[in-house]
Design a protein around this motif. Structure first.
Motif, PDB file in Angstrom:
ATOM      1  N   ILE A  45      40.262  38.822  53.783  1.00  0.00           N
ATOM      2  CA  ILE A  45      38.893  38.433  52.927  1.00  0.00           C
ATOM      3  C   ILE A  45      39.433  38.091  51.394  1.00  0.00           C
ATOM      4  N   GLU A  86      46.003  47.177  36.274  1.00  0.00           N
ATOM      5  CA  GLU A  86      45.213  47.664  37.310  1.00  0.00           C
ATOM      6  C   GLU A  86      44.356  46.540  37.704  1.00  0.00           C
ATOM      7  N   VAL A  87      43.734  46.600  38.974  1.00  0.00           N
ATOM      8  CA  VAL A  87      43.013  45.594  39.624  1.00  0.00           C
ATOM      9  C   VAL A  87      41.745  46.146  39.927  1.00  0.00           C
ATOM     10  N   ASP A 131      41.888  38.701  33.204  1.00  0.00           N
ATOM     11  CA  ASP A 131      41.710  37.615  33.922  1.00  0.00           C
ATOM     12  C   ASP A 131      40.715  38.074  34.899  1.00  0.00           C
ATOM     13  N   PRO A 138      38.071  45.568  42.108  1.00  0.00           N
ATOM     14  CA  PRO A 138      37.527  44.650  42.869  1.00  0.00           C
ATOM     15  C   PRO A 138      36.151  44.664  42.579  1.00  0.00           C
ATOM     16  N   LEU A 172      41.336  41.631  36.342  1.00  0.00           N
ATOM     17  CA  LEU A 172      42.668  42.030  36.315  1.00  0.00           C
ATOM     18  C   LEU A 172      42.657  42.568  34.846  1.00  0.00           C
ATOM     19  N   TYR A 187      38.149  38.244  47.690  1.00  0.00           N
ATOM     20  CA  TYR A 187      37.143  38.673  46.825  1.00  0.00           C
ATOM     21  C   TYR A 187      37.675  38.660  45.432  1.00  0.00           C
ATOM     22  N   TYR A 231      33.086  32.678  39.761  1.00  0.00           N
ATOM     23  CA  TYR A 231      34.541  32.470  39.304  1.00  0.00           C
ATOM     24  C   TYR A 231      34.267  31.432  38.118  1.00  0.00           C
ATOM     25  N   ALA A 276      43.172  39.575  50.448  1.00  0.00           N
ATOM     26  CA  ALA A 276      43.837  40.499  50.973  1.00  0.00           C
ATOM     27  C   ALA A 276      43.452  40.927  52.279  1.00  0.00           C
ATOM     28  N   ILE A 277      44.306  41.726  52.913  1.00  0.00           N
ATOM     29  CA  ILE A 277      44.027  42.229  54.498  1.00  0.00           C
ATOM     30  C   ILE A 277      42.967  43.442  54.232  1.00  0.00           C
ATOM     31  N   HIS A 278      42.174  43.367  55.009  1.00  0.00           N
ATOM     32  CA  HIS A 278      40.807  44.305  54.820  1.00  0.00           C
ATOM     33  C   HIS A 278      40.574  44.679  56.455  1.00  0.00           C
ATOM     34  N   VAL A 313      39.955  36.914  38.700  1.00  0.00           N
ATOM     35  CA  VAL A 313      40.551  35.953  39.650  1.00  0.00           C
ATOM     36  C   VAL A 313      40.028  36.193  41.099  1.00  0.00           C
ATOM     37  N   ILE A 314      40.023  35.233  41.786  1.00  0.00           N
ATOM     38  CA  ILE A 314      39.730  35.559  43.228  1.00  0.00           C
ATOM     39  C   ILE A 314      41.165  35.692  44.025  1.00  0.00           C
ATOM     40  N   ASN A 315      41.077  36.900  44.687  1.00  0.00           N
ATOM     41  CA  ASN A 315      42.355  37.306  45.275  1.00  0.00           C
ATOM     42  C   ASN A 315      41.990  37.298  46.763  1.00  0.00           C
TER      43      ASN A 315
END
Lengths: 125, 186
Positions: free
Chosen positions: B132, B150-151, B119, B153, B138, B134, B169, B125-127, B121-123
């Motif tokens: 943010i 695995e992801v 898929d 980005p 997937l 991003y 998206y 996470a702490i950056h 997706v919009i994930n």
């Protein structure tokens, strides 16, 4: 395991209070009283007085570095953007699906990210 | 069509969407060019520092070294760091191609087969010190149909904001939805 006051805790607290006052007085005596006076009393086996200033200095620098170190450790243990830890973890992978019951609140579970995305970003209305 | 957006740090981006066919779409995010003022600021800083060193050490090698450092630094920055455009080419039955073009003209491409893609997706996470959004691909875990192996980005350098990511998206999901309704083995 409640934090309520108990007689034993009062005794521990008072013992610690007396002990810390005694320790502080001992530290002041050791730092200020000249060595000759202590020798004349027969107390000869003390650490060098250099440490009376060095240990507090070390402690303050260690506390200052600790702030920076903690910040750095936090940044290092943050999962990078390309790891699967940002999406799921062991508990979410092993969760069991409860059977859906009519007119009951659905059981709490970890919703996969694809579903969450579809719900947030796809509907036009 | 090209539309203006903003990056996570406030820089102006442009998203260009092109539909090549019913199952093929290209989405490109264009980053702002290298600004003259930041280039002159960096050059002046390096040269002032080198001049200060020269006054201290009375050695003129410092000045020539500063010139070479500035030149080489600029070339390396343009070739390896400064990204001009990041694009996503989604072909329905084939796969997804991610291209980054650098300011020096270099292009680096990655292709991911559609069977590996679970898929897009919009994930969040702490950056650094921010959280943010991003976009990421997937990848399917071969052993586990529900698992993610695995992801990947996307748009790492341009970091567009949520409104731009939602557009990308939606475009990707329209194409990915086609492979469920019309599965053809080939």
């Amino acid at each position: 395991n409640s934090p309520a006051p108990l007689p034993e805790r009062a005794i521990y607290g008072f013992a610690l209070f007396l002990g810390s006052w005694f320790g502080f007085m001992l530290y002041l005596i050791w730092a200020y009283v000249p060595e000759t006076w202590l020798f004349s009393l027969g107390l000869t086996y003390w650490p060098q007085k250099y440490w009376a200033v060095a240990l507090p200095a070390y402690l303050l620098v260690a506390i200052g570095i600790g702030y920076i170190l903690l910040f750095g450790i936090n940044m290092m243990s943050t999962a990078p953007l390309n790891s699967t830890d940002t999406i799921t973890d062991n508990y979410a992978k092993k969760q069991q699906q409860k059977k859906f019951q009519e007119e009951a609140i659905p059981a709490l579970r970890d919703i996969p990210i694809s579903e969450v995305n579809r719900m947030f970003f796809l509907p036009e209305k | 069509e090209e539309r203006p957006f903003r990056s996570a740090s406030g820089a102006a981006l442009a998203l260009r969407r092109r539909q090549h066919s019913a199952s093929c779409r290209e989405l490109a995010v264009r980053c702002p060019h290298l600004q003259l003022r930041s280039l002159s600021a960096a050059t002046s800083a390096v040269w002032l520092a080198a001049y200060g060193l020269f006054v201290l050490t009375e050695n003129s090698v410092v000045l020539s070294a500063a010139i070479f450092i500035t030149l080489f630094g600029l070339i390396i920055y343009l070739h390896f760091v400064k990204i001009d455009q990041e694009s996503l080419l989604v072909i329905g039955s084939l796969g997804i191609q991610v291209t980054s073009s650098y300011a020096s003209g270099k292009e680096s491409t990655t292709f991911i087969e559609m069977s590996q893609v679970k898929d897009v997706v919009i994930n969040e996470a702490i950056h650094m010190q921010k959280v943010i959004y991003y976009l990421c691909i997937l990848l399917q875990d071969p052993g586990d149909p529900q698992g993610v192996s695995e992801v990947v980005p996307l748009f790492q350098s341009s970091k567009p904001r949520l409104d731009c990511l939602i557009e990308v998206y939606k475009s990707c999901q329209e194409i990915l939805a086609q492979r469920k309704t019309a599965p053809q083995s080939s």
